[in-house]
Scaffold this motif. Structure first.
Motif, PDB file in Angstrom:
ATOM      1  N   ASP A 120       0.837  -1.202   0.000  1.00  0.00           N
ATOM      2  CA  ASP A 120       0.000   0.000   0.000  1.00  0.00           C
ATOM      3  C   ASP A 120       0.873   1.253   0.000  1.00  0.00           C
ATOM      4  N   ASN A 179      -5.355   2.159  -3.294  1.00  0.00           N
ATOM      5  CA  ASN A 179      -6.541   1.442  -3.737  1.00  0.00           C
ATOM      6  C   ASN A 179      -6.121   0.069  -4.249  1.00  0.00           C
ATOM      7  N   ARG A 180      -7.108  -0.740  -4.496  1.00  0.00           N
ATOM      8  CA  ARG A 180      -6.886  -2.121  -4.912  1.00  0.00           C
ATOM      9  C   ARG A 180      -6.000  -2.204  -6.153  1.00  0.00           C
ATOM     10  N   THR A 181      -6.288  -1.423  -7.159  1.00  0.00           N
ATOM     11  CA  THR A 181      -5.545  -1.500  -8.416  1.00  0.00           C
ATOM     12  C   THR A 181      -4.077  -1.145  -8.215  1.00  0.00           C
ATOM     13  N   TYR A 205      -2.308  -1.321  -5.438  1.00  0.00           N
ATOM     14  CA  TYR A 205      -1.704  -2.365  -4.613  1.00  0.00           C
ATOM     15  C   TYR A 205      -1.344  -3.576  -5.479  1.00  0.00           C
ATOM     16  N   ILE A 206      -2.317  -4.055  -6.224  1.00  0.00           N
ATOM     17  CA  ILE A 206      -2.132  -5.249  -7.054  1.00  0.00           C
ATOM     18  C   ILE A 206      -1.050  -5.018  -8.098  1.00  0.00           C
ATOM     19  N   GLU A 257      -3.304 -10.105  -6.713  1.00  0.00           N
ATOM     20  CA  GLU A 257      -4.712 -10.280  -6.374  1.00  0.00           C
ATOM     21  C   GLU A 257      -4.873 -11.072  -5.085  1.00  0.00           C
ATOM     22  N   TYR A 291      -3.577  -8.984  -2.125  1.00  0.00           N
ATOM     23  CA  TYR A 291      -4.549  -7.949  -1.761  1.00  0.00           C
ATOM     24  C   TYR A 291      -5.750  -8.565  -1.037  1.00  0.00           C
ATOM     25  N   SER A 292      -6.209  -9.689  -1.519  1.00  0.00           N
ATOM     26  CA  SER A 292      -7.328 -10.366  -0.859  1.00  0.00           C
ATOM     27  C   SER A 292      -6.933 -10.767   0.564  1.00  0.00           C
ATOM     28  N   CYS A 345      -6.889  -7.667   2.803  1.00  0.00           N
ATOM     29  CA  CYS A 345      -8.233  -7.261   3.196  1.00  0.00           C
ATOM     30  C   CYS A 345      -8.815  -8.198   4.245  1.00  0.00           C
ATOM     31  N   ASN A 370     -11.827 -14.976  -3.660  1.00  0.00           N
ATOM     32  CA  ASN A 370     -12.535 -13.762  -4.028  1.00  0.00           C
ATOM     33  C   ASN A 370     -12.777 -13.790  -5.535  1.00  0.00           C
ATOM     34  N   LEU A 411     -11.813 -10.780  -7.724  1.00  0.00           N
ATOM     35  CA  LEU A 411     -10.379 -10.629  -7.992  1.00  0.00           C
ATOM     36  C   LEU A 411      -9.809 -11.830  -8.735  1.00  0.00           C
TER      37      LEU A 411
END
Length: 169
Positions: free
Chosen positions: A29, A42-44, A46-47, A74, A77-78, A81, A93, A96
């Protein structure tokens, strides 16, 4: 950044695996925010950061038919979270495209512990075979620290990390 990495390594040395994991999962992050000059991750981001900075051999263990179980941005990140927001490791997920039979983090004192990243096939009572994606928690934390440290060392303006300090000095 370096303070966080040192804290993670101290936690690992003292077998405080959950603390090390929680802080380790924040490193992508921070790095992705610095890399993209933003203050909110954000997710994008991070991934993409994970996928572009992870060493291929660190998280790929080819097993025919289970290519989707690769530990990639992916899945990381999952995991981030689930650990930080839900207090579990149920990484599956579909949004993702993280589709695993089962996922386990292993501590060095666990019976099934294997260093690194691997799979375990377990026959279920009904005769079906379940593939468990396994990663040693100390291995994951160290790889994330190594990735972040390498990124930090290669980043020209160290002051870009100042907004992400936890300790005031």
């Amino acid at each position: 950044m370096i303070d966080s990495i040192q804290e993670i390594r101290k936690a690992l040395d003292k077998d405080c695996y959950l603390a090390a994991l929680a802080l380790s999962l924040t490193l992508p992050d921070i790095c992705s925010q610095v890399e993209n000059a933003v203050m909110d991750g954000n997710r994008t981001l991070y991934i993409n950061w994970f996928n572009s900075h992870a060493e291929y051999d660190d998280f790929h263990f080819p097993m025919a038919g289970f290519e989707t179980q690769t530990f990639d941005g992916e899945m990381c990140y999952s995991l981030r979270c689930k650990v930080l927001h839900n207090g579990n490791t149920e990484v599956t997920n579909p949004k993702l495209k993280v589709l695993v039979d089962s996922f386990e983090l292993l501590k060095p004192d666990d019976q099934d512990y294997k260093p690194g990243y691997t799979y375990i096939k377990k026959t279920q009572p009904d005769g079906t075979v379940k593939v468990i994606t396994c990663i040693a928690i100390d291995y994951l934390c160290e790889r994330l620290c190594d990735m972040a440290e390498q990124f930090y060392n290669g980043w020209a303006n160290k002051q870009d990390f100042d907004a992400h300090k936890i300790w005031s000095k």
